[in-house]
Design a protein around this motif. Structure first.
Motif, PDB file in Angstrom:
ATOM      1  N   ASN A 418      27.891  32.247  -4.505  1.00  0.00           N
ATOM      2  CA  ASN A 418      27.180  31.701  -3.286  1.00  0.00           C
ATOM      3  C   ASN A 418      28.491  30.455  -2.765  1.00  0.00           C
ATOM      4  N   ASN A 422      31.281  30.504  -0.099  1.00  0.00           N
ATOM      5  CA  ASN A 422      30.576  29.545   1.112  1.00  0.00           C
ATOM      6  C   ASN A 422      32.093  28.884   1.666  1.00  0.00           C
ATOM      7  N   LYS A 425      34.271  31.579   2.950  1.00  0.00           N
ATOM      8  CA  LYS A 425      33.870  32.055   4.881  1.00  0.00           C
ATOM      9  C   LYS A 425      34.062  30.783   5.194  1.00  0.00           C
ATOM     10  N   ARG A 473      21.020  27.346   8.499  1.00  0.00           N
ATOM     11  CA  ARG A 473      21.875  27.146   8.622  1.00  0.00           C
ATOM     12  C   ARG A 473      22.641  26.003   9.930  1.00  0.00           C
ATOM     13  N   GLY A 480      25.115  35.117   7.296  1.00  0.00           N
ATOM     14  CA  GLY A 480      25.189  34.476   6.430  1.00  0.00           C
ATOM     15  C   GLY A 480      23.559  34.187   6.979  1.00  0.00           C
TER      16      GLY A 480
END
Ligand code: ADP
Length: 518
Positions: A418, A422, A425, A473, A480
């Motif tokens: 994760n 991230n 990303k 978020r 996501g």
């Protein structure tokens, strides 16, 4: 001394010396008359020849009444009379007398029948043709009564001291302190583990635990100076084997006639059990409080979670419904149908990933923590390889030497995947993602902290905690579910660790994962 003439039969003569007495005899007679002790002169058959004024006062018979009568009849109580006679006979026949100059205590009876205790010193003189006896007689009734009362009270105090269930110590006060122990009772010896002999002579201050001596240092001078009557506080003593003994202590002082303290008396009640029960209670209360807090936090999280689930699952669902409806209603079935079918697929796919994320999140809480040693370096390598396959841009992950950690391998992999995912990303468009992974070992605790530093868009300071909430978020510009970091926190915390985000020195974010040393 010319008392053998019974001049005492004349009351006036009894008041002073005989007219024909020699000056020295007169002096002696006057002395006898002023003596505070009774003085009696007897002939060889035990008859009173003379007695002084003190004898008159003591027995209640005047000289006149006494002279010529047997002493036995006058003052010897009935039950001792035979023994008294036998003594006289023994004496008359030259035997060893039982009474002598050394004082002895005997009971006597007075004229009014009252019994008194007297101390008797008997002497014997050969004079005027035969032996004469004389005796000084002192009333010791009060003195003996006081002595027995004192003895009784001392015995009582000794019994209390010896049998008290609390520890008692008596010290000799000195140098402004409680001084040395003179005497300790069996309960004190039992409580502290010393014998009574070992306690004797030991400085009282040494029996107090080092960390509690400040109490004595502050309070004892006040007690000794008379500003306080008594000291009462709880403190620790040290037993012979060095163990702590919690006591409720009370101290008082005994003073001499000018008020100077000479002894201190201490009572020590062992309260170790009570203290540890109280501490246990405090501990249990604290545990209960923490459990309650945990429960409240869990409830709050569950509330937020439910609301977020309802909201986030509803969105794609509404999209699915709407497009399904459009599809059903469409006149130009083909054109609208394709668009609606795409939207339905997107909505369903998103719902699927949300549901999978939630499942992972739930599993992160419930799964057994079966720890094994995991080489983080290899794990990072594997994950980077997978990320490179799915990424639309080249992915650059550098790393320093990474440790092996004792963790649950599947769950911990989710954390690393994760965080790395991230980092790759959340980069600005056109920027090639870069992540640097390093590790630092705390020299004191041996805990390892992994650091994932990226060159991404960064996270606003006020959101660095919020991003760990389920479904939170910061942006919808990137794909996501908002569940990844929530899973990371859950897994790390279940391992007893901590995860947090700091800004990177040159922009971007640094995710820290600290894992406790196992
Ligand atoms: P997801 O990535 O699926 O949205 P996460 O729980 O992993 O969910 O992250 C929550 C949010 O935190 C993300 O939506 C994003 O806004 C922010 N975030 C997480 N990691 C980073 C990062 N490295 N850089 C910038 N923002 C990040």
């Amino acid at each position: 001394m010319a008392v053998g003439r019974r001049e005492g039969a004349d009351p006036d003569a009894a008041a002073g010396p005989a007219p024909d007495a020699l000056p020295r005899d007169r002096l002696l007679l006057a002395a006898m008359q002023t003596s505070p002790d009774a003085f009696v002169v007897l002939d060889h058959e035990d008859r009173v020849e003379w007695w002084n004024r003190a004898a008159e006062r003591l027995f209640g018979w005047t000289l006149d009444e006494a002279v010529g009568r047997y002493l036995t009849d006058l003052v010897v109580p009935e039950q001792y009379r035979t023994a008294h006679h036998e003594g006289l006979l023994r004496r008359a026949s030259g035997g060893e007398p039982r009474l002598g100059a050394a004082p002895v205590q005997v009971e006597a009876v007075c004229r009014d029948g009252s019994r008194i205790l007297v101390e008797l010193s008997v002497g014997e003189l050969e004079w005027d043709g035969g032996p004469r006896f004389h005796a000084f007689i002192r009333d010791v009734t009060d003195r003996e009564a006081a002595r027995s009362a004192l003895e009784l009270s001392e015995n009582r105090s000794r019994m209390v001291f010896e049998n008290a269930p609390v520890g008692m110590l008596l010290t000799e006060v000195g140098d402004g302190a409680f001084g040395r122990v003179i005497s300790a009772n069996p309960a004190a010896a039992r409580m502290l583990g010393w014998t009574r002999d070992e306690l004797r002579g030991r400085a009282y201050g040494d029996l107090t635990h080092h960390d509690d001596r400040h109490l004595d240092r502050r309070m004892v001078p006040l007690l000794l100076a008379g500003e306080l009557d008594k000291l009462e506080y709880e403190k620790r003593c040290v037993g012979r084997d060095g163990r702590e003994v919690w006591v409720a202590s009370s101290a008082t002082v005994v003073r001499d006639l000018d008020g100077s303290p000479i002894h201190s008396i201490h009572q020590l009640m062992d309260i170790s059990e009570r203290r540890s029960a109280a501490q246990q209670l405090v501990r249990l209360n604290e545990e209960l409080r923490q459990a309650n807090e945990g429960l409240a936090a869990a409830n709050a999280e569950l509330d937020g979670f439910t609301a977020a689930v309802a909201h986030d699952l509803k969105n794609p669902l509404m999209a699915i419904l709407m497009h399904a409806h459009l599809l059903a209603e469409s006149e130009d079935g083909r054109a609208v149908g394709r668009g609606a079918a795409d939207a339905i697929t997107r909505g369903a796919t998103r719902m699927n990933s949300l549901i999978e994320g939630l499942l992972l999140y739930a599993r992160a809480e419930g799964a057994e923590l079966d720890r094994t040693s995991v080489d983080v370096d290899t794990m990072v390598c594997d994950i980077v390889r997978e990320l490179s396959v799915v990424a639309d841009r080249p992915v650059r992950v550098t790393r320093e030497e990474l440790p092996s950690l004792s963790v649950e391998p599947v769950l911990f992999r989710q954390v690393v995947a994760n965080v790395l995912g991230n980092g790759v990303k959340y980069v600005a468009p056109g920027v090639a993602p870069r992540v640097h992974v390093s590790a630092h070992k705390d020299p004191v605790t041996d805990d390892w902290t992994l650091r994932f530093a990226d060159n991404g868009i960064g996270i606003a300071p006020e959101s660095r905690e919020r991003v760990f909430d389920v479904f939170h978020r910061e942006t919808t510009d990137y794909p996501g579910t908002g569940i990844g970091l929530a899973i990371c926190r859950r897994v790390v915390e279940r391992h007893g660790g901590k995860i947090w985000i700091e800004p990177g020195p040159d922009g971007g974010s640094v995710v820290h994962v600290r894992m406790p040393c196992e």
